[in-house]
Design a protein around this motif. Structure first.
Motif, short mmCIF file in Angstrom:
data_model
loop_
_atom_site.label_atom_id
_atom_site.label_comp_id
_atom_site.label_asym_id
_atom_site.label_seq_id
_atom_site.Cartn_x
_atom_site.Cartn_y
_atom_site.Cartn_z
N MET A 25 70.64 15.52 -9.52
CA MET A 25 69.79 16.66 -9.80
C MET A 25 70.05 17.26 -11.18
SD MET A 25 67.79 16.93 -7.30
CE MET A 25 67.09 18.55 -7.44
N ARG A 26 71.18 16.93 -11.79
CA ARG A 26 71.55 17.53 -13.06
C ARG A 26 71.59 16.50 -14.18
NH1 ARG A 26 71.84 23.13 -13.45
NH2 ARG A 26 72.01 23.87 -11.34
N LYS A 27 70.68 15.59 -14.18
CA LYS A 27 70.63 14.61 -15.26
C LYS A 27 70.14 15.29 -16.54
CE LYS A 27 69.70 10.50 -12.52
NZ LYS A 27 68.72 9.48 -12.21
N SER A 28 70.63 14.79 -17.66
CA SER A 28 70.19 15.33 -18.94
C SER A 28 68.75 14.89 -19.20
CB SER A 28 71.09 14.81 -20.06
OG SER A 28 70.84 13.44 -20.30
N PRO A 29 68.04 15.56 -20.09
CA PRO A 29 66.67 15.14 -20.43
C PRO A 29 66.63 13.69 -20.90
CG PRO A 29 67.07 17.33 -21.27
CD PRO A 29 68.38 16.84 -20.73
N GLU A 30 67.64 13.27 -21.65
CA GLU A 30 67.68 11.89 -22.13
C GLU A 30 67.83 10.90 -20.98
OE1 GLU A 30 69.56 14.39 -23.32
OE2 GLU A 30 68.93 14.59 -25.40
N GLU A 31 68.69 11.23 -20.01
CA GLU A 31 68.89 10.36 -18.85
C GLU A 31 67.61 10.28 -18.01
OE1 GLU A 31 73.63 10.97 -17.90
OE2 GLU A 31 72.21 12.49 -17.22
N ARG A 32 66.95 11.40 -17.83
CA ARG A 32 65.71 11.42 -17.05
C ARG A 32 64.63 10.58 -17.73
NH1 ARG A 32 64.05 17.38 -15.92
NH2 ARG A 32 62.57 16.36 -14.55
N ALA A 33 64.51 10.72 -19.06
CA ALA A 33 63.51 9.96 -19.80
C ALA A 33 63.82 8.47 -19.75
CB ALA A 33 63.43 10.44 -21.24
N LYS A 34 65.10 8.11 -19.85
CA LYS A 34 65.51 6.71 -19.81
C LYS A 34 65.19 6.11 -18.44
CE LYS A 34 67.59 4.31 -22.84
NZ LYS A 34 66.87 3.65 -23.91
N ALA A 35 65.44 6.88 -17.37
CA ALA A 35 65.12 6.40 -16.03
C ALA A 35 63.62 6.19 -15.88
CB ALA A 35 65.62 7.41 -14.99
N LEU A 36 62.84 7.10 -16.43
CA LEU A 36 61.38 6.96 -16.38
C LEU A 36 60.92 5.77 -17.20
CD1 LEU A 36 59.38 8.67 -14.80
CD2 LEU A 36 58.89 9.92 -16.88
N LEU A 40 58.76 3.01 -15.33
CA LEU A 40 57.34 2.88 -15.67
C LEU A 40 57.08 1.95 -16.85
CD1 LEU A 40 56.25 6.63 -15.41
CD2 LEU A 40 56.14 4.87 -13.65
N LYS A 41 58.15 1.38 -17.40
CA LYS A 41 58.03 0.50 -18.57
C LYS A 41 57.35 1.24 -19.73
CE LYS A 41 57.88 -3.69 -15.74
NZ LYS A 41 58.37 -3.05 -14.56
N LEU A 42 57.92 2.40 -20.08
CA LEU A 42 57.39 3.20 -21.18
C LEU A 42 57.72 2.56 -22.52
CD1 LEU A 42 58.46 6.82 -20.11
CD2 LEU A 42 56.31 5.66 -19.64
N SER A 43 56.87 2.78 -23.49
CA SER A 43 57.16 2.36 -24.86
C SER A 43 58.21 3.30 -25.43
CB SER A 43 55.89 2.39 -25.71
OG SER A 43 55.49 3.73 -25.92
N ASP A 44 58.79 2.93 -26.56
CA ASP A 44 59.79 3.80 -27.21
C ASP A 44 59.16 5.13 -27.62
OD1 ASP A 44 61.77 1.92 -26.84
OD2 ASP A 44 61.59 1.09 -28.87
N ASP A 45 57.91 5.08 -28.11
CA ASP A 45 57.21 6.30 -28.51
C ASP A 45 57.00 7.22 -27.31
OD1 ASP A 45 55.78 7.95 -30.46
OD2 ASP A 45 53.96 7.34 -29.37
N GLN A 46 56.56 6.64 -26.19
CA GLN A 46 56.36 7.44 -24.98
C GLN A 46 57.68 8.06 -24.52
OE1 GLN A 46 54.58 4.25 -22.64
NE2 GLN A 46 52.76 5.53 -22.29
N THR A 47 58.75 7.27 -24.59
CA THR A 47 60.06 7.76 -24.15
C THR A 47 60.52 8.92 -25.01
OG1 THR A 47 60.61 5.53 -23.39
CG2 THR A 47 62.43 7.06 -23.63
N THR A 48 60.30 8.84 -26.31
CA THR A 48 60.67 9.92 -27.22
C THR A 48 59.91 11.20 -26.87
OG1 THR A 48 61.13 8.34 -28.98
CG2 THR A 48 60.76 10.61 -29.64
N LYS A 49 58.63 11.07 -26.60
CA LYS A 49 57.81 12.24 -26.25
C LYS A 49 58.21 12.82 -24.90
CE LYS A 49 53.91 10.83 -29.10
NZ LYS A 49 52.56 10.28 -29.14
#
Length: 124
Positions: A25-36, A40-49
């Motif tokens: 429940m306390r993952k950092s924003p970076e960890e949450r984005a990396k998991a997503l 979801l197979k996000l592009s690097d640009d999507q992950t940054t946003k």
């Protein structure tokens, strides 16, 4: 001295295990984005946003937690619109296929939370 060292190692081990099991429940924003990104197979640009969106949300939620002063109902009522806004911003970045997968993942997460399983891994 050996007993003290052994006790310290034991306490560190226990805290590491408890963090690994309950730290979802306390993952950092970076960890949450990396998991997503992985899910979801996000592009690097999507992950940054997405990371920027999660950072903005984390800042706002911290201020809500501080202002609520432990009042869970106040926190919940303030955080629900923020969470919806965050989800809407993220969905706007996704392709239609990714958005469908994102909706399914969010629904599954909410179902687990309603059953008392929390937002972490699967419950058996």
């Amino acid at each position: 001295m050996k007993k003290l060292l052994l006790m310290c190692c034991f306490l560190i081990g226990i805290s590491a295990v408890s963090r690994a099991q309950g730290g979802g429940m306390r993952k950092s924003p970076e960890e949450r984005a990396k998991a997503l990104q992985t899910q979801l197979k996000l592009s690097d640009d999507q992950t940054t946003k997405v990371t920027a969106i999660y950072k903005e949300q984390a800042t706002k939620m911290d201020s809500v937690r501080t202002a609520a002063n432990g009042d869970r109902d106040a926190m919940r009522s303030a955080m629900m619109p923020m969470m919806k806004a965050t989800n809407d911003k993220i969905k706007a970045l996704l392709t239609p296929e990714q958005a469908t997968a994102y909706d399914a993942a969010m629904k599954e997460r909410m179902d687990r939370m309603r059953q008392g399983g929390g937002g972490g891994g699967s419950q058996n």
